[in-house]
Design a protein around this motif. Structure first.
Motif, PDB file in Angstrom:
ATOM      1  N   GLY A  26      12.094 -39.853  68.195  1.00 53.23           N
ATOM      2  CA  GLY A  26      12.017 -41.107  68.054  1.00 53.23           C
ATOM      3  C   GLY A  26      13.299 -41.840  67.248  1.00 53.23           C
ATOM      4  N   SER A  27      13.865 -40.732  66.554  1.00 53.34           N
ATOM      5  CA  SER A  27      15.310 -41.427  65.821  1.00 53.34           C
ATOM      6  C   SER A  27      16.562 -41.309  66.435  1.00 53.34           C
ATOM      7  N   GLU A  28      17.708 -42.007  66.279  1.00 48.72           N
ATOM      8  CA  GLU A  28      18.919 -41.726  67.016  1.00 48.72           C
ATOM      9  C   GLU A  28      19.561 -40.423  66.344  1.00 48.72           C
ATOM     10  N   LYS A  29      19.292 -40.125  65.122  1.00 51.70           N
ATOM     11  CA  LYS A  29      19.827 -39.001  64.556  1.00 51.70           C
ATOM     12  C   LYS A  29      19.298 -37.755  65.536  1.00 51.70           C
ATOM     13  N   GLN A  30      17.718 -37.854  65.549  1.00 62.51           N
ATOM     14  CA  GLN A  30      17.295 -36.540  66.341  1.00 62.51           C
ATOM     15  C   GLN A  30      17.858 -36.562  67.783  1.00 62.51           C
ATOM     16  N   VAL A  31      17.844 -37.758  68.257  1.00 64.61           N
ATOM     17  CA  VAL A  31      18.447 -37.573  69.669  1.00 64.61           C
ATOM     18  C   VAL A  31      19.705 -37.196  69.808  1.00 64.61           C
ATOM     19  N   GLY A  32      20.599 -37.561  68.980  1.00 67.05           N
ATOM     20  CA  GLY A  32      22.063 -37.125  68.865  1.00 67.05           C
ATOM     21  C   GLY A  32      22.141 -35.768  68.804  1.00 67.05           C
ATOM     22  N   THR A  33      21.241 -35.180  67.905  1.00 67.25           N
ATOM     23  CA  THR A  33      21.353 -33.567  67.703  1.00 67.25           C
ATOM     24  C   THR A  33      20.906 -32.819  69.230  1.00 67.25           C
ATOM     25  N   LEU A  34      19.909 -33.390  69.942  1.00 71.57           N
ATOM     26  CA  LEU A  34      19.409 -32.817  70.955  1.00 71.57           C
ATOM     27  C   LEU A  34      20.518 -32.997  72.093  1.00 71.57           C
ATOM     28  N   ARG A  35      21.221 -34.186  72.171  1.00 75.51           N
ATOM     29  CA  ARG A  35      22.372 -34.176  73.116  1.00 75.51           C
ATOM     30  C   ARG A  35      23.234 -33.089  72.806  1.00 75.51           C
ATOM     31  N   THR A  36      23.584 -33.215  71.620  1.00 75.56           N
ATOM     32  CA  THR A  36      24.634 -31.929  71.186  1.00 75.56           C
ATOM     33  C   THR A  36      24.066 -30.645  71.728  1.00 75.56           C
ATOM     34  N   ALA A  37      22.944 -30.301  71.534  1.00 77.10           N
ATOM     35  CA  ALA A  37      22.436 -29.064  71.746  1.00 77.10           C
ATOM     36  C   ALA A  37      22.487 -28.660  73.275  1.00 77.10           C
TER      37      ALA A  37
END
Length: 239
Positions: A17-28
């Protein structure tokens, strides 16, 4: 009265639900794409990315569904059919894959658009299927697509070993009969192999089916673009 939904898990907002989490997932996902494109197995690639970014189990499940190698992306894209290709055709549907994804999307669950442009969720059959509040609406969306695209016949293929698969087949058959839709339901012990061997266009977001089928259509993309669905989508790309 059915009060079940196929929505979010209680932890999903903290995981996605957060931009930080989504950003990490996109990098992964980008890391997984790099590894897969160089021949690393999917399990090893997801474990490496998961360990590097300290991902939880459901986050690893999400990045596995969203990732693909360069060869997989090109292969799947080369076989993708357009809506205008469906007119007058018989289409085969990966029943549980499509139905559960639609139910999840309509329930407000997180939906993930992968590198191949396909949409996936985190729900599963787990040996048994139960209808939810959104099942009927999901079938109505499928009926709208069927009629608008001029499909001649729609064949729903379900997993025979899954509990209640016969009941959902009967429910769909009755739904189609009431609306005079030329739909057919079938139970198969190995639906993935059955769908991959069809000469006709298939509808699925299952990665193995997309890699091995002759032709496929992105139904979820079509519905999102044409039915103004209020879906909670997390998009992944290489940009």
């Amino acid at each position: 009265m059915n009060h079940r939904n196929r929505g979010k898990n209680t932890s999903d907002d903290s995981l996605f639900g957060s931009e930080k989490q989504v950003g990490t997932l996109r990098t992964a996902v980008q890391d997984m794409h790099y590894l897969l494109s160089r021949g690393y197995p999917e399990k090893a690639s997801s474990e490496l990315a998961g360990n590097r970014y300290r991902l939880k189990t459901r986050q690893i499940q999400a990045i596995r569904g969203a990732s693909a190698s360069q060869d997989q992306m090109l292969n799947r894209k080369s076989k993708e059919s357009k809506a205008e290709d469906l007119k007058g055709k018989t289409i085969y549907m990966d029943g549980f894959n499509v139905l559960i994804l639609l139910e999840s999307m309509l329930s407000g669950a997180y939906i993930f658009e992968g590198l191949d442009g396909c949409f996936r969720d985190l729900s599963g059959v787990h040996g048994t299927y139960k209808r939810v509040n959104q099942t009927l609406h999901s079938l109505e969306l499928a009926a709208s697509f069927f009629q608008h695209c001029g499909v001649v016949k729609l064949c729903w293929i379900f997993d025979r070993p899954v509990s209640n698969s016969g009941r959902i087949c009967q429910f769909i058959a009755e739904f189609a009969q009431e609306r005079k839709l030329d739909w057919e339901t079938s139970l198969e012990f190995n639906p993935d192999q059955f769908l991959a061997e069809r000469e006709e266009i298939v509808i699925s977001s299952d990665a193995w089916i997309l890699d091995h089928c002759k032709k496929w259509f992105n139904l979820i993309r079509y519905l999102i673009d044409n039915k103004n669905l209020n879906a909670t989508i997390i998009q992944f790309s290489l940009a």
